[in-house]
Design a protein around this motif. Structure first.
Motif, short mmCIF file in Angstrom:
data_model
loop_
_atom_site.label_atom_id
_atom_site.label_comp_id
_atom_site.label_asym_id
_atom_site.label_seq_id
_atom_site.Cartn_x
_atom_site.Cartn_y
_atom_site.Cartn_z
N LYS A 184 0.81 -1.52 -0.37
CA LYS A 184 0.33 0.15 0.29
C LYS A 184 1.10 1.10 -0.05
O LYS A 184 1.67 1.29 0.51
CB LYS A 184 -0.85 -0.38 1.13
N PRO A 185 0.44 2.29 -0.62
CA PRO A 185 1.10 3.09 -0.30
C PRO A 185 1.39 4.65 1.07
O PRO A 185 0.82 3.95 1.98
CB PRO A 185 0.21 4.42 -0.85
N LYS A 231 1.72 7.04 1.36
CA LYS A 231 1.32 8.33 1.81
C LYS A 231 0.33 8.90 -0.19
O LYS A 231 1.09 8.10 -0.83
CB LYS A 231 2.57 9.72 1.66
N LYS A 232 -0.17 8.90 0.09
CA LYS A 232 -1.56 9.43 -0.91
C LYS A 232 -1.97 11.08 -0.89
O LYS A 232 -2.66 11.65 0.01
CB LYS A 232 -3.00 8.19 -1.19
N ASN A 233 -1.91 11.71 -2.61
CA ASN A 233 -2.67 13.20 -2.47
C ASN A 233 -3.58 12.82 -3.83
O ASN A 233 -2.68 12.94 -4.18
CB ASN A 233 -1.70 13.90 -2.11
N ARG A 283 -1.89 10.71 -6.99
CA ARG A 283 -0.33 10.97 -6.68
C ARG A 283 -0.56 9.75 -5.35
O ARG A 283 -0.72 10.48 -4.05
CB ARG A 283 -0.02 12.04 -5.74
N LEU A 284 0.58 9.18 -5.63
CA LEU A 284 1.12 7.76 -4.34
C LEU A 284 2.29 8.18 -4.46
O LEU A 284 3.01 7.68 -5.01
CB LEU A 284 1.11 7.07 -4.82
N GLU A 285 2.47 8.38 -2.84
CA GLU A 285 4.57 7.94 -2.82
C GLU A 285 4.36 6.62 -1.59
O GLU A 285 3.60 6.39 -0.59
CB GLU A 285 4.11 8.96 -1.67
N TYR A 286 5.28 5.66 -2.30
CA TYR A 286 5.61 4.37 -1.34
C TYR A 286 7.68 5.30 -0.77
O TYR A 286 8.01 4.90 -1.47
CB TYR A 286 5.65 3.35 -2.64
N TYR A 304 -0.92 7.69 -10.55
CA TYR A 304 -1.88 6.82 -10.54
C TYR A 304 -2.77 7.68 -11.59
O TYR A 304 -4.86 7.73 -10.87
CB TYR A 304 -2.50 5.81 -9.74
#
Length: 106
Positions: free
Chosen positions: A30-31, A33-35, A38-41, A60
């Motif tokens: 799962k990411p 951070k999510k905005n 825009r997903l941050e891994y 995404y």
């Protein structure tokens, strides 16, 4: 593959991430951070007492937030960049070390 501004061509030269396993370790789960789209891994790499956090940014969505890039109907842009947190270029040892994905608990 991307270009000099996003995708593999961008981060493999600019940030010195040259192994798919680095990106795959981060996006396996799962990411962190999510905005919106825009997903941050995050993933962590270590060698001896050296450790870095690798951040992978995924768009995404069909288009980037600024509208400059469009993947086309029914497609997603995907990975736009990857880098070592707090560094312009990742250390040379990064491409040959153990990796661990974030535990996604934050």
């Amino acid at each position: 593959m991307g270009n000099s501004e996003l995708g593999w061509n961008h981060f493999s030269s600019r940030h010195k991430i040259r192994k798919c396993k680095i990106v795959n370790a981060a996006i396996n789960g799962k990411p962190d951070k999510k905005n919106g789209a825009r997903l941050e891994y995050w993933a962590y790499a270590w060698s001896g007492n050296r450790r870095v956090q690798v951040t992978v940014i995924v768009q995404y969505a069909r288009k980037t937030a600024d509208g400059r890039y469009d993947a086309g109907k029914g497609k997603k842009i995907g990975v736009i960049t990857a880098y070592c947190k707090g560094m312009n270029k990742c250390p040379d040892w990064l491409n040959d070390v153990r990796l661990s994905a974030s535990d996604h608990s934050s």
